[in-house]
Design a protein around this motif. Structure first.
Motif, mmCIF file in Angstrom:
data_model
loop_
_atom_site.group_PDB
_atom_site.id
_atom_site.type_symbol
_atom_site.label_atom_id
_atom_site.label_comp_id
_atom_site.label_asym_id
_atom_site.label_seq_id
_atom_site.Cartn_x
_atom_site.Cartn_y
_atom_site.Cartn_z
ATOM 1 N N LEU A 268 1.187 -1.288 0.037
ATOM 2 C CA LEU A 268 0.342 -0.024 -0.017
ATOM 3 C C LEU A 268 0.987 1.366 -0.121
ATOM 4 C CD1 LEU A 268 -2.741 1.794 0.250
ATOM 5 C CD2 LEU A 268 -2.196 1.565 3.232
ATOM 6 N N ALA A 269 0.746 2.282 -0.600
ATOM 7 C CA ALA A 269 1.201 3.214 -0.835
ATOM 8 C C ALA A 269 0.303 4.702 -1.254
ATOM 9 C CB ALA A 269 1.949 3.695 -1.891
ATOM 10 N N VAL A 270 0.206 5.568 -0.442
ATOM 11 C CA VAL A 270 -0.990 7.188 0.203
ATOM 12 C C VAL A 270 0.413 7.965 -0.232
ATOM 13 C CG1 VAL A 270 -2.499 7.874 1.701
ATOM 14 C CG2 VAL A 270 -2.075 5.129 1.545
ATOM 15 N N HIS A 271 0.523 9.137 -1.529
ATOM 16 C CA HIS A 271 0.817 9.978 -1.163
ATOM 17 C C HIS A 271 0.186 11.339 -1.200
ATOM 18 C CE1 HIS A 271 2.476 12.879 -4.600
ATOM 19 N NE2 HIS A 271 4.013 12.267 -3.674
ATOM 20 N N ASN A 272 0.322 12.065 -0.866
ATOM 21 C CA ASN A 272 0.101 13.240 -0.627
ATOM 22 C C ASN A 272 1.312 14.568 -0.517
ATOM 23 O OD1 ASN A 272 0.063 12.931 2.172
ATOM 24 N ND2 ASN A 272 0.241 15.629 2.372
ATOM 25 N N ARG A 273 0.248 15.850 -1.876
ATOM 26 C CA ARG A 273 1.095 16.800 -1.912
ATOM 27 C C ARG A 273 1.083 17.454 -0.384
ATOM 28 N NH1 ARG A 273 5.684 16.881 -5.284
ATOM 29 N NH2 ARG A 273 4.628 15.892 -7.030
ATOM 30 N N GLY A 274 1.518 18.812 -0.456
ATOM 31 C CA GLY A 274 1.247 20.170 1.371
ATOM 32 C C GLY A 274 2.840 20.164 1.458
ATOM 33 N N THR A 275 3.348 20.672 2.409
ATOM 34 C CA THR A 275 3.756 21.150 3.379
ATOM 35 C C THR A 275 4.637 19.255 4.168
ATOM 36 O OG1 THR A 275 2.386 22.188 4.580
ATOM 37 C CG2 THR A 275 4.368 21.796 5.740
ATOM 38 N N PRO A 276 5.682 19.321 3.463
ATOM 39 C CA PRO A 276 6.586 17.528 4.022
ATOM 40 C C PRO A 276 6.752 18.500 5.510
ATOM 41 C CG PRO A 276 8.398 19.873 2.610
ATOM 42 C CD PRO A 276 6.897 20.931 2.744
ATOM 43 N N ILE A 277 6.488 16.315 5.569
ATOM 44 C CA ILE A 277 7.385 16.474 7.534
ATOM 45 C C ILE A 277 8.492 16.957 7.204
ATOM 46 C CG2 ILE A 277 7.772 14.594 8.931
ATOM 47 C CD1 ILE A 277 5.510 12.617 7.008
ATOM 48 N N PRO A 278 9.262 17.302 8.634
ATOM 49 C CA PRO A 278 10.341 18.298 8.986
ATOM 50 C C PRO A 278 10.890 17.048 8.892
ATOM 51 C CG PRO A 278 9.154 19.056 10.279
ATOM 52 C CD PRO A 278 8.137 17.993 8.926
ATOM 53 N N PRO A 279 12.861 17.095 8.439
ATOM 54 C CA PRO A 279 13.798 16.049 8.378
ATOM 55 C C PRO A 279 13.849 15.376 9.924
ATOM 56 C CG PRO A 279 14.067 17.563 6.992
ATOM 57 C CD PRO A 279 13.174 18.009 7.217
ATOM 58 N N GLU A 280 13.876 16.482 10.667
ATOM 59 C CA GLU A 280 14.171 15.684 12.384
ATOM 60 C C GLU A 280 12.248 14.917 12.368
ATOM 61 O OE1 GLU A 280 12.717 20.209 12.581
ATOM 62 O OE2 GLU A 280 13.676 18.549 10.978
ATOM 63 N N LEU A 281 11.844 14.866 11.859
ATOM 64 C CA LEU A 281 10.055 14.210 12.635
ATOM 65 C C LEU A 281 10.217 13.163 12.549
ATOM 66 C CD1 LEU A 281 8.185 15.002 14.768
ATOM 67 C CD2 LEU A 281 6.737 15.406 12.774
ATOM 68 N N LEU A 282 10.911 12.906 10.479
ATOM 69 C CA LEU A 282 10.219 11.516 10.258
ATOM 70 C C LEU A 282 10.820 9.965 11.705
ATOM 71 C CD1 LEU A 282 11.786 12.479 6.848
ATOM 72 C CD2 LEU A 282 9.264 12.020 7.536
ATOM 73 N N PRO A 283 11.624 10.193 11.525
ATOM 74 C CA PRO A 283 12.271 9.160 12.546
ATOM 75 C C PRO A 283 11.676 8.846 13.049
ATOM 76 C CG PRO A 283 14.024 10.477 12.197
ATOM 77 C CD PRO A 283 13.163 11.382 11.697
ATOM 78 N N VAL A 284 10.470 9.966 14.154
ATOM 79 C CA VAL A 284 9.970 9.552 14.943
ATOM 80 C C VAL A 284 8.062 9.749 15.396
ATOM 81 C CG1 VAL A 284 11.625 10.564 17.168
ATOM 82 C CG2 VAL A 284 10.401 12.001 16.202
ATOM 83 N N ILE A 285 8.050 9.520 13.490
ATOM 84 C CA ILE A 285 6.384 10.051 13.050
ATOM 85 C C ILE A 285 5.734 9.187 13.820
ATOM 86 C CG2 ILE A 285 6.566 8.854 10.764
ATOM 87 C CD1 ILE A 285 5.543 12.668 11.351
ATOM 88 N N PHE A 286 6.304 8.349 13.950
ATOM 89 C CA PHE A 286 5.485 7.161 14.481
ATOM 90 C C PHE A 286 5.323 6.844 15.374
ATOM 91 C CE2 PHE A 286 6.621 5.110 9.995
ATOM 92 C CZ PHE A 286 5.143 5.138 9.234
ATOM 93 N N ASP A 287 5.766 7.413 16.344
ATOM 94 C CA ASP A 287 5.278 7.231 17.778
ATOM 95 C C ASP A 287 4.318 8.596 18.106
ATOM 96 O OD1 ASP A 287 7.884 6.664 18.240
ATOM 97 O OD2 ASP A 287 9.408 8.104 18.683
ATOM 98 N N PRO A 288 3.636 7.769 19.124
ATOM 99 C CA PRO A 288 2.757 8.475 19.678
ATOM 100 C C PRO A 288 2.919 10.148 20.390
ATOM 101 C CG PRO A 288 3.401 7.403 21.602
ATOM 102 C CD PRO A 288 4.221 7.081 20.491
#
Length: 382
Positions: free
Chosen positions: A307-327
């Protein structure tokens, strides 16, 4: 016949107060025992004078009646005074490391005093002193373990109570509100103004229900180490089409483009699959401007479904990517996007928990040029 007291015994008996003062001074100046500095003299000394009295008394009795007289080192270290001292230190928020270091300081004060006075601590006396202090340390460790076990049991009870409250006491009144608003909207005598108000109540209630469900899932994940799942034959393509249709009805200003390819069947939990898809696609809609379509691709491969879900808009900040799945993590949202968002920042955390429970994998990429893409791979047989 009584033997004369040794120099060690005389030294400790006559200068016990000095031992305690030096011990107290060292504790207050030791940066590795921070809690000692906040205690009064009475609280800091606590049962230590009694432990020292027991040690001196045992040395005296051995001198008077022979090696068999007096308490042994393990008896002193495992005495009620030693247990109470450890219990009080726990109540004063001491860590085990602080408690053990404190007892080590007492040993050092005794040895240093003997060295300064030219008194040799050896033989049975040395064995008694060291074994008593060693046993006090063991007693402290046992008391910490006992207290930790009791705290863990209390924590388990509180977690079970929390899950019960979320699962029953909060959901029941919310279900009653949902039923009441649905009944009101079916009535013919409801004016347009009242209907708008009722719909707003219903929407707020749905948001509250979703928050409760997310918190309940968070509690399950924390308590059980993961989400429980019930595997059944599932057509993921059919569930995906249903989720997309529901989101398009709720968010008509957005376009969702769905591409399915290959066989989407496998053994998964159907309810959790709907939740996974709703969270991922709904998240993409929340962060996507209305003029940019959200792309959803579901491809059946030999042993997995991707499954792949893609959207445009403001990107996720690079420093947030490693913890984006945290609560309680969110990407950057404008005020209007935050107003539309219905969750607590637990959606992606729950997505990963669902995928992990099915033996799958999750990943995310996000740049200004390419947009944001969440990818999920699910084995057909978990």
């Amino acid at each position: 016949m009584n033997q004369p007291l040794s120099r060690v015994t005389v030294l400790l008996r006559e200068r016990k107060d000095e031992v305690l003062r030096q011990w107290e001074s060292r504790l207050r100046s030791d940066p590795k025992i921070p809690h000692a500095r906040a205690l009064s003299e009475e609280d800091l000394r606590d049962y230590t004078p009694k432990l020292l009295d027991d040690l001196i008394d045992s040395l005296v009795r051995r001198a008077q009646t022979g090696a068999s007289g007096g308490a042994s080192g393990p008896e002193i270290g495992n005495s009620e005074a030693a247990k109470m001292h450890a219990a009080h230190r726990l109540a004063q928020r001491y860590s085990l490391a602080e408690e053990l270091r404190e007892l080590g300081v007492l040993r050092s004060v005794i040895l240093d005093m003997c060295a300064r006075e030219g008194v040799i601590l050896g033989g049975e006396e040395a064995q008694l002193v060291h074994s008593a202090l060693d046993e006090v340390m063991i007693t402290a460790a046992v008391e910490v373990e006992r207290a930790s076990s009791a705290e863990l049991r209390r924590d388990v009870v509180l977690r079970e109570l929390f899950i019960a409250v979320l699962g029953h006491d909060l959901r029941n009144p919310l279900s009653a509100i949902r039923f009441a608003t649905a009944s009101l909207l079916k009535r013919e005598d409801v004016t347009a103004a009242v209907a708008r108000l009722v719909r707003r109540i219903a929407a707020s209630n749905d948001r509250a229900v979703r928050m409760v469900e997310e918190m309940l899932d968070l509690a399950r994940i924390r308590y059980y180490g993961g989400l429980p799942v019930e595997l059944k034959p599932v057509d993921l393509c059919a569930i995906c089409r249903q989720v997309v249709m529901e989101l398009e009805l709720c968010r008509p200003e957005h376009t969702i483009r769905l591409l399915t390819e290959g066989d989407g069947r496998g053994m998964w939990d159907p309810g959790r699959m709907g939740q996974l898809l709703s969270n991922l696609i709904g998240n993409a809609v929340d962060y996507s401007p209305p003029e940019e379509p959200v792309q959803v691709e579901l491809r059946g491969q030999k042993e997995v479904v991707a499954l792949a879900v893609h959207n445009r808009g403001t990107p996720i900040p690079p420093e947030l990517l490693p913890v984006i799945f945290d609560p309680f993590r969110r990407g950057e949202q404008k005020q209007e996007e935050l107003r539309r968002s219905k969750g607590l920042g637990l959606g992606l955390f729950i997505v990963k928990a669902i995928v992990d429970a099915h033996g799958g994998s999750t990943e995310v990429t996000s740049t200004q040029e390419d947009g944001t893409t969440f990818r999920v791979t699910l084995p057909r047989s978990s």
